[in-house]
Write a protein that holds these residues in place. Structure first.
Motif, PDB file in Angstrom:
ATOM      1  N   ILE A  86       0.818  -1.214   0.000  1.00  0.00           N
ATOM      2  CA  ILE A  86       0.000   0.000   0.000  1.00  0.00           C
ATOM      3  C   ILE A  86       0.854   1.268   0.000  1.00  0.00           C
ATOM      4  N   ASN A  87       2.125   1.121   0.369  1.00  0.00           N
ATOM      5  CA  ASN A  87       3.035   2.273   0.363  1.00  0.00           C
ATOM      6  C   ASN A  87       3.294   2.802  -1.049  1.00  0.00           C
ATOM      7  N   GLU A  88       2.852   2.088  -2.064  1.00  0.00           N
ATOM      8  CA  GLU A  88       3.001   2.568  -3.436  1.00  0.00           C
ATOM      9  C   GLU A  88       2.078   3.751  -3.729  1.00  0.00           C
ATOM     10  N   PHE A  89       1.119   4.003  -2.844  1.00  0.00           N
ATOM     11  CA  PHE A  89       0.228   5.157  -2.980  1.00  0.00           C
ATOM     12  C   PHE A  89       0.656   6.234  -1.997  1.00  0.00           C
ATOM     13  N   VAL A  90       0.741   7.450  -2.485  1.00  0.00           N
ATOM     14  CA  VAL A  90       1.092   8.578  -1.624  1.00  0.00           C
ATOM     15  C   VAL A  90       0.187   9.767  -1.936  1.00  0.00           C
ATOM     16  N   PHE A  91      -0.110  10.506  -0.900  1.00  0.00           N
ATOM     17  CA  PHE A  91      -0.848  11.752  -1.049  1.00  0.00           C
ATOM     18  C   PHE A  91       0.137  12.906  -1.082  1.00  0.00           C
ATOM     19  N   GLU A  92      -0.087  13.820  -1.986  1.00  0.00           N
ATOM     20  CA  GLU A  92       0.605  15.102  -1.971  1.00  0.00           C
ATOM     21  C   GLU A  92      -0.504  16.138  -1.944  1.00  0.00           C
ATOM     22  N   GLY A  93      -0.718  16.699  -0.772  1.00  0.00           N
ATOM     23  CA  GLY A  93      -1.894  17.539  -0.572  1.00  0.00           C
ATOM     24  C   GLY A  93      -3.111  16.631  -0.597  1.00  0.00           C
ATOM     25  N   ASP A  94      -4.063  16.948  -1.466  1.00  0.00           N
ATOM     26  CA  ASP A  94      -5.245  16.098  -1.624  1.00  0.00           C
ATOM     27  C   ASP A  94      -5.167  15.219  -2.863  1.00  0.00           C
ATOM     28  N   LYS A  95      -4.038  15.233  -3.552  1.00  0.00           N
ATOM     29  CA  LYS A  95      -3.875  14.445  -4.776  1.00  0.00           C
ATOM     30  C   LYS A  95      -3.206  13.116  -4.444  1.00  0.00           C
ATOM     31  N   LEU A  96      -3.730  12.049  -5.050  1.00  0.00           N
ATOM     32  CA  LEU A  96      -3.215  10.701  -4.830  1.00  0.00           C
ATOM     33  C   LEU A  96      -2.371  10.273  -6.019  1.00  0.00           C
ATOM     34  N   TYR A  97      -1.216   9.687  -5.722  1.00  0.00           N
ATOM     35  CA  TYR A  97      -0.309   9.197  -6.760  1.00  0.00           C
ATOM     36  C   TYR A  97       0.033   7.736  -6.497  1.00  0.00           C
ATOM     37  N   HIS A  98       0.225   6.993  -7.590  1.00  0.00           N
ATOM     38  CA  HIS A  98       0.666   5.611  -7.527  1.00  0.00           C
ATOM     39  C   HIS A  98       2.100   5.581  -8.041  1.00  0.00           C
ATOM     40  N   ILE A  99       3.022   5.120  -7.214  1.00  0.00           N
ATOM     41  CA  ILE A  99       4.428   5.066  -7.602  1.00  0.00           C
ATOM     42  C   ILE A  99       4.811   3.605  -7.777  1.00  0.00           C
ATOM     43  N   ARG A 100       5.228   3.276  -9.000  1.00  0.00           N
ATOM     44  CA  ARG A 100       5.600   1.900  -9.300  1.00  0.00           C
ATOM     45  C   ARG A 100       6.742   1.914 -10.308  1.00  0.00           C
ATOM     46  N   ASP A 101       7.769   1.142 -10.019  1.00  0.00           N
ATOM     47  CA  ASP A 101       8.958   1.058 -10.876  1.00  0.00           C
ATOM     48  C   ASP A 101       9.554   2.442 -11.136  1.00  0.00           C
ATOM     49  N   GLY A 102       9.521   3.294 -10.122  1.00  0.00           N
ATOM     50  CA  GLY A 102      10.091   4.627 -10.238  1.00  0.00           C
ATOM     51  C   GLY A 102       9.236   5.619 -11.009  1.00  0.00           C
ATOM     52  N   LYS A 103       8.075   5.179 -11.502  1.00  0.00           N
ATOM     53  CA  LYS A 103       7.185   6.056 -12.255  1.00  0.00           C
ATOM     54  C   LYS A 103       6.026   6.487 -11.365  1.00  0.00           C
ATOM     55  N   ARG A 104       5.729   7.748 -11.424  1.00  0.00           N
ATOM     56  CA  ARG A 104       4.652   8.325 -10.618  1.00  0.00           C
ATOM     57  C   ARG A 104       3.460   8.635 -11.519  1.00  0.00           C
ATOM     58  N   LYS A 105       2.284   8.102 -11.141  1.00  0.00           N
ATOM     59  CA  LYS A 105       1.098   8.282 -11.960  1.00  0.00           C
ATOM     60  C   LYS A 105      -0.036   8.797 -11.073  1.00  0.00           C
TER      61      LYS A 105
END
Length: 139
Positions: A86-105
């Motif tokens: 689950i650590n592959e998901f991060v919030f920056e402010g209110d925006k959610l990002y999925h980080i996988r293989d060094g790529k942020r989506k």
């Protein structure tokens, strides 16, 4: 971990549905007075009301054990975000990002469009994992 289903905001659903219905009635009234309202406008108003009803009945997204699934409002389309932690998901402010293989989506889900209680639970699970919590600890 059990599946967490997050629905659309009921406030948005009712607001859109009522706005569509009121616009339909206004167009219908104009049509009966002078036949100046277009049938296309009335059809669009009904579609707006239908969209509001879908907000009340459909799931916005689901958090499962190894994936996040975001559903389209209309139709069978869905976007899947698979993860091993689950650590592959991060919030920056209110925006959610999925980080996988060094790529942020960017994951296109938002607090404003979500049911408040379910969003709070979802955000707690993601943010707790950011601080070292394990996925199975979040139940």
């Amino acid at each position: 971990m059990e599946t967490l289903k997050v629905g659309y905001s009921k406030t948005w659903g009712w607001g859109i549905m009522i706005a569509g219905f009121v616009l339909f009635l206004m167009n219908f009234y104009l049509f009966t007075l002078s036949a100046k309202a277009s049938m296309t406008q009335m059809a669009l108003c009904l579609f707006l009301s239908f969209s509001g009803a879908l907000y009340l009945s459909r799931s916005y997204f689901e958090l499962r054990r190894n994936e996040l699934i975001v559903y389209a409002l209309i139709g069978p389309m869905k976007r899947r975000y698979s993860f091993s932690n689950i650590n592959e998901f991060v919030f920056e402010g209110d925006k959610l990002y999925h980080i996988r293989d060094g790529k942020r989506k960017r994951v296109w889900v938002g607090k404003l469009m979500s049911d408040k209680e379910a969003w709070r639970e979802f955000e707690t699970r993601i943010r707790r994992a950011d601080f070292g919590g394990e996925l199975h600890d979040l139940d």
